[in-house]
Design a protein around this motif. Structure first.
Motif, PDB file in Angstrom:
ATOM      1  N   SER A 199       0.876  -1.118  -0.049  1.00 16.44           N
ATOM      2  CA  SER A 199       0.091  -0.070  -0.002  1.00 16.44           C
ATOM      3  C   SER A 199       1.008   1.301  -0.006  1.00 16.44           C
ATOM      4  N   LEU A 200       2.051   1.007   0.352  1.00 22.30           N
ATOM      5  CA  LEU A 200       3.093   2.270   0.579  1.00 22.30           C
ATOM      6  C   LEU A 200       3.703   2.662  -0.812  1.00 22.30           C
ATOM      7  N   LEU A 201       3.423   1.699  -2.035  1.00 22.68           N
ATOM      8  CA  LEU A 201       4.117   1.694  -3.060  1.00 22.68           C
ATOM      9  C   LEU A 201       3.169   2.498  -4.332  1.00 22.68           C
ATOM     10  N   PRO A 202       4.065   3.356  -4.831  1.00 23.18           N
ATOM     11  CA  PRO A 202       3.361   4.034  -6.118  1.00 23.18           C
ATOM     12  C   PRO A 202       2.607   2.981  -7.094  1.00 23.18           C
ATOM     13  N   ASN A 203       1.348   3.057  -7.463  1.00 26.58           N
ATOM     14  CA  ASN A 203       0.820   2.103  -8.207  1.00 26.58           C
ATOM     15  C   ASN A 203       0.693   0.724  -7.448  1.00 26.58           C
ATOM     16  N   SER A 204       0.186   0.632  -6.567  1.00 23.86           N
ATOM     17  CA  SER A 204       0.191  -0.700  -5.466  1.00 23.86           C
ATOM     18  C   SER A 204      -0.216  -1.738  -6.146  1.00 23.86           C
ATOM     19  N   LYS A 205      -1.167  -1.487  -6.950  1.00 29.25           N
ATOM     20  CA  LYS A 205      -1.856  -2.743  -7.434  1.00 29.25           C
ATOM     21  C   LYS A 205      -0.873  -3.255  -8.695  1.00 29.25           C
ATOM     22  N   SER A 206       0.069  -2.865  -9.206  1.00 29.13           N
ATOM     23  CA  SER A 206       1.004  -3.459 -10.104  1.00 29.13           C
ATOM     24  C   SER A 206       1.977  -4.321  -9.466  1.00 29.13           C
ATOM     25  N   HIS A 207       1.793  -4.372  -8.203  1.00 31.93           N
ATOM     26  CA  HIS A 207       2.883  -5.087  -7.445  1.00 31.93           C
ATOM     27  C   HIS A 207       2.254  -6.286  -6.722  1.00 31.93           C
ATOM     28  N   THR A 208       3.067  -7.355  -6.544  1.00 31.88           N
ATOM     29  CA  THR A 208       2.494  -8.497  -6.297  1.00 31.88           C
ATOM     30  C   THR A 208       3.230  -9.039  -4.654  1.00 31.88           C
ATOM     31  N   CYS A 209       2.229  -9.328  -3.893  1.00 35.02           N
ATOM     32  CA  CYS A 209       2.849  -9.830  -2.638  1.00 35.02           C
ATOM     33  C   CYS A 209       2.733 -11.481  -2.506  1.00 35.02           C
ATOM     34  N   LEU A 210       3.858 -12.119  -2.297  1.00 36.34           N
ATOM     35  CA  LEU A 210       4.056 -13.298  -2.182  1.00 36.34           C
ATOM     36  C   LEU A 210       4.494 -13.994  -0.722  1.00 36.34           C
ATOM     37  N   VAL A 211       3.553 -14.731  -0.016  1.00 36.33           N
ATOM     38  CA  VAL A 211       3.511 -15.035   1.157  1.00 36.33           C
ATOM     39  C   VAL A 211       4.113 -16.403   1.143  1.00 36.33           C
ATOM     40  N   ALA A 212       5.370 -16.566   1.545  1.00 35.89           N
ATOM     41  CA  ALA A 212       6.310 -17.773   1.585  1.00 35.89           C
ATOM     42  C   ALA A 212       7.325 -17.686   2.360  1.00 35.89           C
ATOM     43  N   ASP A 213       7.695 -18.938   2.822  1.00 36.87           N
ATOM     44  CA  ASP A 213       9.248 -18.714   3.737  1.00 36.87           C
ATOM     45  C   ASP A 213      10.348 -19.523   2.753  1.00 36.87           C
ATOM     46  N   LEU A 214      11.314 -18.477   2.975  1.00 35.97           N
ATOM     47  CA  LEU A 214      12.475 -19.103   2.167  1.00 35.97           C
ATOM     48  C   LEU A 214      13.163 -20.179   2.684  1.00 35.97           C
ATOM     49  N   LEU A 215      12.845 -20.718   3.889  1.00 36.73           N
ATOM     50  CA  LEU A 215      13.528 -21.765   4.399  1.00 36.73           C
ATOM     51  C   LEU A 215      12.616 -23.007   3.939  1.00 36.73           C
ATOM     52  N   ASN A 216      11.573 -22.938   3.326  1.00 32.69           N
ATOM     53  CA  ASN A 216      10.499 -23.874   2.741  1.00 32.69           C
ATOM     54  C   ASN A 216      10.676 -23.938   1.267  1.00 32.69           C
ATOM     55  N   PRO A 217      11.710 -24.808   0.564  1.00 31.82           N
ATOM     56  CA  PRO A 217      11.886 -24.705  -0.821  1.00 31.82           C
ATOM     57  C   PRO A 217      10.600 -25.295  -1.534  1.00 31.82           C
ATOM     58  N   GLU A 218      10.079 -26.219  -0.992  1.00 26.91           N
ATOM     59  CA  GLU A 218       8.801 -26.798  -1.509  1.00 26.91           C
ATOM     60  C   GLU A 218       7.817 -25.803  -1.658  1.00 26.91           C
ATOM     61  N   ASP A 219       7.549 -24.934  -0.651  1.00 31.91           N
ATOM     62  CA  ASP A 219       6.312 -23.892  -0.526  1.00 31.91           C
ATOM     63  C   ASP A 219       6.923 -22.808  -1.701  1.00 31.91           C
ATOM     64  N   LEU A 220       7.967 -22.490  -1.578  1.00 29.78           N
ATOM     65  CA  LEU A 220       8.529 -21.629  -2.852  1.00 29.78           C
ATOM     66  C   LEU A 220       8.349 -21.954  -4.229  1.00 29.78           C
ATOM     67  N   LYS A 221       8.542 -23.209  -4.517  1.00 25.73           N
ATOM     68  CA  LYS A 221       8.298 -23.839  -5.831  1.00 25.73           C
ATOM     69  C   LYS A 221       6.928 -23.694  -6.269  1.00 25.73           C
ATOM     70  N   LYS A 222       5.998 -23.923  -5.105  1.00 27.12           N
ATOM     71  CA  LYS A 222       4.641 -23.921  -5.774  1.00 27.12           C
ATOM     72  C   LYS A 222       4.285 -22.233  -5.776  1.00 27.12           C
ATOM     73  N   LYS A 223       4.595 -21.593  -5.153  1.00 23.53           N
ATOM     74  CA  LYS A 223       4.220 -20.239  -5.088  1.00 23.53           C
ATOM     75  C   LYS A 223       4.636 -19.461  -6.377  1.00 23.53           C
ATOM     76  N   PHE A 224       5.911 -19.994  -6.882  1.00 25.02           N
ATOM     77  CA  PHE A 224       6.568 -19.265  -8.090  1.00 25.02           C
ATOM     78  C   PHE A 224       5.806 -19.748  -9.218  1.00 25.02           C
ATOM     79  N   ARG A 225       5.379 -21.182  -9.141  1.00 24.00           N
ATOM     80  CA  ARG A 225       4.698 -21.953 -10.109  1.00 24.00           C
ATOM     81  C   ARG A 225       3.575 -21.188 -10.246  1.00 24.00           C
ATOM     82  N   ALA A 226       2.581 -20.578  -9.297  1.00 26.60           N
ATOM     83  CA  ALA A 226       1.467 -20.133  -9.388  1.00 26.60           C
ATOM     84  C   ALA A 226       1.600 -18.620  -9.914  1.00 26.60           C
ATOM     85  N   LEU A 227       2.627 -18.091  -9.860  1.00 20.58           N
ATOM     86  CA  LEU A 227       2.882 -16.667 -10.590  1.00 20.58           C
ATOM     87  C   LEU A 227       3.010 -16.876 -11.889  1.00 20.58           C
ATOM     88  N   ALA A 228       3.707 -17.956 -12.446  1.00 17.19           N
ATOM     89  CA  ALA A 228       3.715 -18.236 -13.848  1.00 17.19           C
ATOM     90  C   ALA A 228       2.745 -18.111 -14.918  1.00 17.19           C
TER      91      ALA A 228
END
Length: 75
Positions: free
Chosen positions: A46-75
């Motif tokens: 919400s603090l960023l200009p054009n806030s809707k053009s940016h994406t929030c990705l809730v994930a934990d860097l220590l969980n590689p499988e979760d990251l893979k799923k999240k990044f696949r969903a972005l593609a």
């Protein structure tokens, strides 16, 4: 100007939030905000200009499988 996409980890606060805010000053940038706390990521977004053009990705860097799923969903 070429559009760039940035991935900022720890974007829910501190240095990560500061980096996201600095990157947002570039007109043609898309920022993927990565962190574990969705509410704080949305606050950063919400603090960023054009806030809707940016994406929030809730994930934990220590969980590689979760990251893979999240990044696949972005593609």
């Amino acid at each position: 100007m070429k559009k760039r996409t940035y991935l900022v980890s720890g974007a829910s606060g501190g240095i990560g939030r500061a980096i996201a805010l600095a990157l947002a000053n570039h007109e043609s940038s898309e920022i993927i905000l990565l962190g574990r706390n969705e509410a704080k990521l949305k606050e950063t977004q919400s603090l960023l200009p054009n806030s809707k053009s940016h994406t929030c990705l809730v994930a934990d860097l220590l969980n590689p499988e979760d990251l893979k799923k999240k990044f696949r969903a972005l593609a």
